[in-house]
Motif scaffolding. Structure first.
Motif, PDB file in Angstrom:
ATOM      1  N   ILE A  88       4.551  -1.917   7.550  1.00  0.00           N
ATOM      2  CA  ILE A  88       3.894  -0.810   6.851  1.00  0.00           C
ATOM      3  C   ILE A  88       4.573  -0.603   5.492  1.00  0.00           C
ATOM      4  CG2 ILE A  88       3.053   0.371   8.914  1.00  0.00           C
ATOM      5  CD1 ILE A  88       5.486   2.218   8.741  1.00  0.00           C
ATOM      6  N   ALA A  89       5.282  -1.642   5.040  1.00  0.00           N
ATOM      7  CA  ALA A  89       6.029  -1.556   3.784  1.00  0.00           C
ATOM      8  C   ALA A  89       5.080  -1.478   2.595  1.00  0.00           C
ATOM      9  CB  ALA A  89       6.957  -2.756   3.640  1.00  0.00           C
ATOM     10  N   ARG A  90       5.508  -0.792   1.562  1.00  0.00           N
ATOM     11  CA  ARG A  90       4.743  -0.707   0.318  1.00  0.00           C
ATOM     12  C   ARG A  90       4.885  -2.011  -0.482  1.00  0.00           C
ATOM     13  NH1 ARG A  90       3.245   3.417   2.754  1.00  0.00           N
ATOM     14  NH2 ARG A  90       3.588   5.548   1.999  1.00  0.00           N
ATOM     15  N   PRO A  91       3.925  -2.308  -1.347  1.00  0.00           N
ATOM     16  CA  PRO A  91       4.102  -3.433  -2.264  1.00  0.00           C
ATOM     17  C   PRO A  91       5.212  -3.135  -3.277  1.00  0.00           C
ATOM     18  CG  PRO A  91       2.158  -2.164  -2.856  1.00  0.00           C
ATOM     19  CD  PRO A  91       2.642  -1.620  -1.540  1.00  0.00           C
ATOM     20  N   GLU A  92       5.702  -4.177  -3.887  1.00  0.00           N
ATOM     21  CA  GLU A  92       6.736  -4.025  -4.915  1.00  0.00           C
ATOM     22  C   GLU A  92       6.131  -3.457  -6.196  1.00  0.00           C
ATOM     23  OE1 GLU A  92       9.591  -6.906  -7.695  1.00  0.00           O
ATOM     24  OE2 GLU A  92       8.356  -7.765  -6.091  1.00  0.00           O
ATOM     25  N   ILE A  93       6.799  -2.483  -6.778  1.00  0.00           N
ATOM     26  CA  ILE A  93       6.401  -1.980  -8.098  1.00  0.00           C
ATOM     27  C   ILE A  93       7.141  -2.803  -9.143  1.00  0.00           C
ATOM     28  CG2 ILE A  93       6.330  -0.012  -9.660  1.00  0.00           C
ATOM     29  CD1 ILE A  93       6.274   1.805  -7.241  1.00  0.00           C
ATOM     30  N   VAL A  94       6.422  -3.669  -9.825  1.00  0.00           N
ATOM     31  CA  VAL A  94       7.032  -4.538 -10.827  1.00  0.00           C
ATOM     32  C   VAL A  94       7.337  -3.760 -12.089  1.00  0.00           C
ATOM     33  CG1 VAL A  94       6.703  -6.633 -12.218  1.00  0.00           C
ATOM     34  CG2 VAL A  94       5.791  -6.520  -9.881  1.00  0.00           C
ATOM     35  N   GLU A  95       6.421  -2.853 -12.437  1.00  0.00           N
ATOM     36  CA  GLU A  95       6.592  -2.098 -13.681  1.00  0.00           C
ATOM     37  C   GLU A  95       5.828  -0.786 -13.562  1.00  0.00           C
ATOM     38  OE1 GLU A  95       6.427  -3.063 -18.452  1.00  0.00           O
ATOM     39  OE2 GLU A  95       4.844  -3.903 -17.172  1.00  0.00           O
ATOM     40  N   GLU A  96       6.421   0.263 -14.099  1.00  0.00           N
ATOM     41  CA  GLU A  96       5.745   1.555 -14.213  1.00  0.00           C
ATOM     42  C   GLU A  96       5.804   1.972 -15.670  1.00  0.00           C
ATOM     43  OE1 GLU A  96       5.677   5.835 -11.935  1.00  0.00           O
ATOM     44  OE2 GLU A  96       7.632   4.939 -12.294  1.00  0.00           O
ATOM     45  N   GLN A 168      -2.389   1.047  -2.905  1.00  0.00           N
ATOM     46  CA  GLN A 168      -2.333   1.581  -4.268  1.00  0.00           C
ATOM     47  C   GLN A 168      -2.334   3.111  -4.250  1.00  0.00           C
ATOM     48  OE1 GLN A 168      -5.064  -0.747  -7.062  1.00  0.00           O
ATOM     49  NE2 GLN A 168      -5.589  -1.679  -5.087  1.00  0.00           N
ATOM     50  N   LEU A 169      -3.128   3.673  -3.357  1.00  0.00           N
ATOM     51  CA  LEU A 169      -3.158   5.125  -3.212  1.00  0.00           C
ATOM     52  C   LEU A 169      -1.844   5.639  -2.633  1.00  0.00           C
ATOM     53  CD1 LEU A 169      -4.500   7.907  -3.117  1.00  0.00           C
ATOM     54  CD2 LEU A 169      -5.677   7.202  -1.014  1.00  0.00           C
ATOM     55  N   LEU A 170      -1.311   4.942  -1.642  1.00  0.00           N
ATOM     56  CA  LEU A 170      -0.059   5.375  -1.018  1.00  0.00           C
ATOM     57  C   LEU A 170       1.108   5.294  -2.000  1.00  0.00           C
ATOM     58  CD1 LEU A 170      -0.439   3.680   2.495  1.00  0.00           C
ATOM     59  CD2 LEU A 170      -1.013   6.020   1.826  1.00  0.00           C
ATOM     60  N   VAL A 171       1.171   4.216  -2.789  1.00  0.00           N
ATOM     61  CA  VAL A 171       2.237   4.091  -3.785  1.00  0.00           C
ATOM     62  C   VAL A 171       2.153   5.220  -4.812  1.00  0.00           C
ATOM     63  CG1 VAL A 171       3.023   2.712  -5.751  1.00  0.00           C
ATOM     64  CG2 VAL A 171       2.636   1.614  -3.551  1.00  0.00           C
ATOM     65  N   ALA A 172       0.948   5.507  -5.276  1.00  0.00           N
ATOM     66  CA  ALA A 172       0.782   6.576  -6.268  1.00  0.00           C
ATOM     67  C   ALA A 172       1.241   7.904  -5.700  1.00  0.00           C
ATOM     68  CB  ALA A 172      -0.672   6.651  -6.709  1.00  0.00           C
ATOM     69  N   ARG A 173       0.870   8.185  -4.455  1.00  0.00           N
ATOM     70  CA  ARG A 173       1.284   9.449  -3.845  1.00  0.00           C
ATOM     71  C   ARG A 173       2.809   9.482  -3.637  1.00  0.00           C
ATOM     72  NH1 ARG A 173      -2.360  11.859   0.784  1.00  0.00           N
ATOM     73  NH2 ARG A 173      -1.018  13.608   0.178  1.00  0.00           N
ATOM     74  N   ASP A 174       3.401   8.324  -3.305  1.00  0.00           N
ATOM     75  CA  ASP A 174       4.864   8.245  -3.231  1.00  0.00           C
ATOM     76  C   ASP A 174       5.491   8.611  -4.569  1.00  0.00           C
ATOM     77  OD1 ASP A 174       4.924   7.383  -0.585  1.00  0.00           O
ATOM     78  OD2 ASP A 174       5.122   5.265  -1.096  1.00  0.00           O
TER      79      ASP A 174
END
Length: 408
Positions: A88-96, A168-174
């Motif tokens: 259930i791991a999130r994808p890697e955020i390469v850049e923000e 994508q939604l879960l990462v944004a909410r994180d």
């Protein structure tokens, strides 16, 4: 000592298949029924499956956890069994990147599937007064080659899975502190009250209706009242005009519809939006008139990018009004967002306002979309990643490396 592997025949490749190295299966994006089936495979008794699904659903989509160890009302043994088989791991955020106007863009990297390579997509958050809109991608690359769109210059790599769409939604909410007990980053521009992500739009990379089943699953999970609980009135799917799937979108998903129109004549739309050659304007607009649930309260949004000297004449505005007659609609006028190598210019602001006046006088709401995130290439039509489809020779080399134990 050097290792030589003969992968010249299908038989030799099958015999040395990397499938011997099991991949953890993602749980994000599964339906309740699929989640129950997954639990049975790790020994959960059938009579307990429904209860365990409710527990997992709550942890994944209400609490937003990304680690099985955080699921405190599930036994330690079951958490270990889940962790051994599933992820259930999130994808890697390469850049923000954060724009001067508060818009945020994330470049996310998803792990390889099978013998493929990792892929990257861009996701954009647009904060406004009273709401926060997340622009989600459905594909890596795009097949449509719309001439004014930066994403269209990237060849199609693959569809995203339902889980990758939801991620994508879960990462944004994180990142925005939008789950319970989470903190919003200092200085972030977000709605003053309530949720940070209030709306989602399928307007990122790719054509959602060419990935219908995965998009459907993801949006039904996103709108589930016992989880992420986004209203279907706050979910908009944007299509360039995949006519056969438009009715299904209303019937099976039930979200708001947006059409990337951009031209009022078939000859010009053939150039700007090449799918028009397959589904011309009459077929597209007939499909819109038949959209399930269409009413003044559930209007279709028509997106119209303003291109200087191309589609922005007052004659075009009058023809737009004529074409849309009888369709409850809103018309979003989008100032063209330039990108490196683009052949178009944005219409002059005075011309955009005159165009909008014609449409408004005909009784249609015609807001001019304020350009957002242009400084970080996060505006409409500017999204693109560097992911490319893996060539056969590269795929075979990766398989060989995996078999030799030097890759994952």
């Amino acid at each position: 000592m050097a290792l030589t592997l003969d992968l010249s025949t299908p038989e030799s490749r099958a015999a040395l298949s990397p499938a011997a190295v099991p991949e953890k299966k993602p749980l994000i994006g599964l339906t309740r029924e699929e989640l129950a089936e997954a639990l049975l495979t790790v020994g959960v008794p059938e009579r307990q499956a429904r209860m365990r699904v409710r527990q997992l659903w709550h942890w994944l989509y209400v609490r937003g956890v990304s680690d099985f160890t955080q699921m405190f009302n599930i036994s330690k043994d079951l958490r270990a069994a889940l962790d051994e088989t599933f992820t259930i791991a999130r994808p890697e955020i390469v850049e923000e990147q954060i724009s001067e106007d508060g818009t945020r863009k994330w470049l996310m990297r998803f792990p390889p599937r099978g013998a493929g390579r990792p892929v990257e997509v861009e996701t954009v958050y647009i904060p406004e007064e009273g709401r926060g809109t997340l622009c989600i991608s459905s594909q890596v690359g795009c097949t449509l080659t719309c001439s004014f769109c930066h994403t269209g210059t990237q060849k199609m790599v693959r569809n995203l899975t339902s889980g990758e769409i939801l991620d994508q939604l879960l990462v944004a909410r994180d990142r925005l502190g939008d789950f319970p007990d989470a903190d919003t980053p200092d200085g972030a521009i977000v709605p003053a009250e309530g949720r940070k992500v209030t709306n989602i739009v399928m307007m990122g990379m790719g054509e959602p209706l060419y990935n219908f089943e995965n998009v459907k699953k993801a949006l039904l999970v996103a709108s589930d009242g016992d989880g992420l609980s986004l209203s279907k009135r706050r979910i908009t799917l944007s299509t360039s005009g995949v006519v056969p799937e438009i009715y299904r979108t209303g019937e099976e998903i039930g979200v708001m519809l947006a059409i990337s129109l951009h031209a009022v004549r078939d000859d010009l739309r053939n150039e700007l939006v090449p799918i028009n050659k397959k589904y011309p304007l009459k077929e597209l607009l007939d499909a819109c008139r038949a959209y399930p649930g269409l009413s003044n309260a559930r209007r279709i949004t028509f997106e119209y990018v303003m291109l200087k000297g191309v589609n922005d004449s007052l004659e075009d505005a009058r023809e737009l009004v004529r074409l849309l007659k009888g369709i409850p609609a809103k018309i979003n006028l989008i100032p063209f967002n330039p990108w490196p190598g683009s052949a178009y210019e944005c219409s002059d602001w005075e011309q955009i306002e005159e165009f909008a006046d014609v449409v408004n006088r005909a009784g249609y709401a015609s807001p001019i979309r304020t350009p957002r995130g242009r400084d970080i290439l996060a505006a409409c039509g500017q999204l693109k990643s560097a992911s490319e489809r893996m060539k056969k020779t590269e795929r075979l080399a990766l398989e060989a490396m995996m078999i030799a134990g030097h890759g994952e």
